[in-house]
Design a protein around this motif. Sequence first.
Motif: not given
Length: 166
Positions: A133-141, A143-147, A149-158
Amino acid sequence: MIACWSAVLTVAPREVFLVGPTPAADSVRLLRQIAAGPHTGVFVGELVQPGTGAPRDLVAVKVFRQRTPGDVDTLFRLRDVGRAIARLDHPVLAPHLAVAQVEDHLGLVSPYIDGVDLYDLCEVLWQTDTPMNTRVVCGIVAAVAEGLDAALHRIPEGDERSLDRL
């Protein structure tokens, strides 16, 4: 040799370094091998509570078969990055939490995530000619993109700046 790793192995308390405000366990007991590659073996193991020997949580332990100069420094650096990734508290990022010694081999300890590997799922769908299903594929993509982005741009606590890591 991977064949000798099929038995249950115990990592002594002094050889396991775990993250957290208090030590989570004396040791990690390897239960079974779940994956193998040319240079590593991945095992599911359980944390053993101090004093009681009772199992606590499941972990994944990636054991490296070959030792090279500088690998201890590399593994501790990966552990430190894993600790920072853990502070991001992102649901799709599974950080390395500790460095372990299994016999003469070094390894990384991570949370164990029970489920289907995305690569294996895609291969089965392709081999069986099953559409996804296209919605499943988009959800997976997404989630991976958000992860990523977090590893590249978010600042860890502290911390004062982002990890800038992939």
